[in-house]
Scaffold this active site. Structure first.
Site, PDB file in Angstrom:
ATOM      1  N   HIS A 198      67.633  19.457  49.987  1.00  0.00           N
ATOM      2  CA  HIS A 198      68.223  18.874  51.185  1.00  0.00           C
ATOM      3  C   HIS A 198      68.756  20.039  52.025  1.00  0.00           C
ATOM      4  O   HIS A 198      69.134  21.072  51.473  1.00  0.00           O
ATOM      5  CB  HIS A 198      69.378  17.965  50.729  1.00  0.00           C
ATOM      6  CG  HIS A 198      69.998  17.123  51.788  1.00  0.00           C
ATOM      7  ND1 HIS A 198      70.862  17.636  52.728  1.00  0.00           N
ATOM      8  CD2 HIS A 198      69.898  15.798  52.042  1.00  0.00           C
ATOM      9  CE1 HIS A 198      71.273  16.646  53.513  1.00  0.00           C
ATOM     10  NE2 HIS A 198      70.699  15.528  53.130  1.00  0.00           N
ATOM     11  N   ASP A 251      73.167  20.399  42.684  1.00  0.00           N
ATOM     12  CA  ASP A 251      73.551  19.433  43.704  1.00  0.00           C
ATOM     13  C   ASP A 251      73.284  18.042  43.131  1.00  0.00           C
ATOM     14  O   ASP A 251      72.136  17.613  43.025  1.00  0.00           O
ATOM     15  CB  ASP A 251      72.732  19.684  44.980  1.00  0.00           C
ATOM     16  CG  ASP A 251      72.930  18.604  46.038  1.00  0.00           C
ATOM     17  OD1 ASP A 251      73.721  17.663  45.809  1.00  0.00           O
ATOM     18  OD2 ASP A 251      72.273  18.688  47.093  1.00  0.00           O
ATOM     19  N   GLN A 263      72.512  12.857  44.488  1.00  0.00           N
ATOM     20  CA  GLN A 263      71.719  11.676  44.110  1.00  0.00           C
ATOM     21  C   GLN A 263      71.873  11.378  42.619  1.00  0.00           C
ATOM     22  O   GLN A 263      71.954  10.225  42.214  1.00  0.00           O
ATOM     23  CB  GLN A 263      70.229  11.907  44.421  1.00  0.00           C
ATOM     24  CG  GLN A 263      69.918  12.130  45.889  1.00  0.00           C
ATOM     25  CD  GLN A 263      70.162  10.894  46.729  1.00  0.00           C
ATOM     26  OE1 GLN A 263      70.201   9.761  46.244  1.00  0.00           O
ATOM     27  NE2 GLN A 263      70.354  11.100  48.021  1.00  0.00           N
ATOM     28  N   LYS A 293      77.868   7.945  48.167  1.00  0.00           N
ATOM     29  CA  LYS A 293      76.617   7.487  47.536  1.00  0.00           C
ATOM     30  C   LYS A 293      76.897   6.792  46.208  1.00  0.00           C
ATOM     31  O   LYS A 293      76.039   6.142  45.639  1.00  0.00           O
ATOM     32  CB  LYS A 293      75.680   8.669  47.302  1.00  0.00           C
ATOM     33  CG  LYS A 293      75.154   9.301  48.600  1.00  0.00           C
ATOM     34  CD  LYS A 293      74.102  10.342  48.299  1.00  0.00           C
ATOM     35  CE  LYS A 293      73.916  11.360  49.403  1.00  0.00           C
ATOM     36  NZ  LYS A 293      73.306  10.841  50.624  1.00  0.00           N
ATOM     37  N   CYS A 333      66.388  15.090  56.080  1.00  0.00           N
ATOM     38  CA  CYS A 333      67.104  16.369  55.979  1.00  0.00           C
ATOM     39  C   CYS A 333      66.436  17.305  54.983  1.00  0.00           C
ATOM     40  O   CYS A 333      67.114  17.995  54.205  1.00  0.00           O
ATOM     41  CB  CYS A 333      68.575  16.169  55.600  1.00  0.00           C
ATOM     42  SG  CYS A 333      69.476  15.236  56.808  1.00  0.00           S
TER      43      CYS A 333
END
Lengths: 415, 145
Positions: A131, A209, A212, A235, A373
């Site tokens: 991303h 990261d 998600q 999220k 993104c």
């Protein structure tokens, strides 16, 4: 009703879960909302909305500085959210949890602060499926400090190319690997333990990261062995405006502050200031107090359902989507990674993703369309945009069937 | 049944499917490329014009149906017009969609040629306005080089 954690969600569980999301009973253009955009931001259950509202109504003041009852209660609530996040991630202490605005800010914090300890000749290694949030901060660091930015390629299936990853690490110049734990476009779940081990063998630290990934699976930073882990509240069924950086204590101790201001200092004179211990050193100014409490509540809510059940439910949904969507004429699934979460990107011959999204929206179905993104990834896939359906704990198979049926109609409308 | 948006009228779908002005202008006097980084839409324009008249205009569009149809209907509208008139039309078109004069006002003052009225529903699809204005932005560039 409390749901005892078990390994799958029954129809009754799902219906009970959905009833906790007021927005799911809304209509869009006269049709029931089919919300398939949870990877962009998930909807919020009543408990989160109520916790935040209750705090603002009954227990709100600024934290860490007031000598009054309200401030003490608010401080307790904020700091218990930190404890809760620490437990959630398996951190070895609550001080390893730094609250940020979102995952983007957490990564920027590391790029600025840990990055300032790097020297020209060292490198940061990212992947082709990052991303922009895990790409642009490293480009900025490269331009500021003179480090090299390396990019590990992906394979045609959408998996990380582990051989190439190994090669890029082999000269020992990589000081930090920064890589997604789950791709927001392809759904690819990266082999985190292996990436961590390979990074460490090459003398590099590693940031994952988890924006998600934390939504779909139990993450334990100690078991992963990572050095930095980031995620965002919104999220994970929590509010916007609150994100998390977890880092090993010794790294946080060694890193200089990111932003300066109140709360992050130990003492201040006009000549110099000294820094507060972590995590306060990284939390300048009044933080997102109510949002932190909302996130703590969201974590309680998610853990009450249990990641086994969430994982099984989302695996079923994803398998169902991968079964029914390819039957839509002209539809192409983008990426077939070995291990994936509840995110499915697709294109349709002769219909642009933005036309797909607008027409789905007119039929009550919310999906994302565009480059998500991740422009370099789009280029690698030789695409300009995709449509993306992403699933949350409240998504049903019937909703995926509605998506497939509507896509079939959209395709015949255009062709 | 598919709930089709007013936006996707037959004219737009037809032009997106079979554009009449796709291609490259020979001996072009002006070229421009417009792109929308948010969605990857890209319009390459080439035209041959004098001060008095746009003699030919062609586009190569990679994008959504709205963008494709807008490029094609734009070419149809401005061919044969003077560059000054085309620029004025470009400004009116963008202004109408972005600042949203009402549909009634648009009709009353006959601001737009009828061929472009198919884009009026975009006023209630704010996120898609740029798809339609992109070719016009490129036109402005191609004419003012």
């Amino acid at each position: 009703m409390n749901m005892a954690p078990h390994d799958t969600l029954t129809r009754a569980d799902l219906s009970h879960l959905r009833a906790q999301f007021p927005i799911l009973s809304e209509k869009v253009h006269g049709k029931p909302l089919v919300f398939l955009d949870s990877a962009a931001s998930a909807q919020k259950p009543d408990v989160v909305i109520d916790a935040m509202s209750t705090m603002m109504r009954t227990q709100y003041a600024n934290i860490h500085r007031g000598l009054h009852w309200m401030s003490e209660r608010a401080t307790e609530a904020y700091e218990s959210a930190r404890t809760r996040v620490g437990e959630f991630l398996g951190a070895s202490s609550r001080e390893e949890i730094v609250f940020t605005r979102n995952s983007t800010e957490a990564i920027n914090l590391v790029a600025y602060s840990f990055g300032s300890l790097l020297k020209p000749g060292q490198a940061v290694l990212i992947s082709e499926m990052e991303h922009h949030a895990n790409l642009v901060p490293w480009q900025m660091l490269r331009d500021r400090v003179g480090i090299e930015l390396r990019v590990a390629p992906i394979t045609d299936t959408g998996d990380l190319d582990l051989e190439a990853y190994g090669r890029l690490l082999s000269d020992g110049k990589v000081a930090l690997v920064a890589i997604t734990h789950m791709s927001n476009v392809l759904g690819t779940v990266t082999p985190a333990e292996q990436l961590v081990a390979m990074a460490h063998d090459a003398g590099a630290k590693i940031l994952l990261d988890g924006s998600q990934a934390v939504v779909h699976r139990k993450v334990n930073v100690a078991e992963l062995g990572a050095d930095f882990y980031t995620f965002t509240g919104h999220k994970l069924y929590g509010p916007t405006g609150i994100g998390v950086l977890w880092a090993r204590r010794e790294l946080l101790d060694a890193m200089p502050p990111f932003l300066g201001g109140g709360d992050m200092i130990s003492s201040v004179t006009f000549e110099a200031s000294t820094w507060a211990p972590v995590p306060a050193k990284f939390e300048a100014g009044t933080p997102a107090i109510v949002e932190a409490v909302g996130l703590g509540t969201a974590i309680d809510w998610v853990e009450n359902i249990g990641f086994e059940a969430i994982g099984a439910h989302e695996a079923t949904l994803t398998a169902h989507a991968l079964k029914v969507l390819p039957d839509v004429p002209g539809l192409n699934i983008v990426g077939r990674p070995k291990e994936r979460g509840g995110v499915v990107s697709f294109t349709m011959d002769d219909v642009h993703p933005h036309d797909i999204a607008t027409l789905l929206d007119r039929n009550g179905i919310a999906v994302r369309a565009g480059h998500h993104c991740a422009e370099p990834l789009m280029r690698r896939l030789e695409l300009t945009a995709t449509a993306r359906a992403s699933f949350g704990v409240y998504t049903t198979q019937a909703e995926i069937d509605v998506l497939a049926q509507t896509l079939t109609r959209i395709r015949s409308f255009f062709v | 049944m598919l709930n089709v948006v007013d936006l996707y009228g037959e004219q737009i779908v037809q032009r997106a499917r079979k554009p009449l002005f796709a291609g490259v202008t020979e001996k072009a006097t002006g070229t421009a490329q417009g792109s929308n980084p948010m969605c990857g839409d890209r319009v390459k324009l080439s035209l041959r014009a004098t001060d008095a008249c746009i003699a030919e205009i062609r586009h190569q569009t990679r994008g959504c149906a709205i963008c494709m149809a807008s490029a094609d209907l734009m070419a149809q509208t401005v061919v044969g017009q003077s560059p000054a008139k085309a620029l004025e039309l470009a400004a009116r078109f963008s202004n109408m969609l972005e600042n949203g004069s009402t549909e009634e006002e648009a009709h009353e003052s006959a601001v737009l040629p009828p061929a472009l009225e198919v884009f009026l529903p975009l006023k209630s699809h704010r996120s898609r306005v740029r798809c339609a204005t992109l070719p016009w932005t490129a036109l402005g560039e191609a004419l003012t080089q």
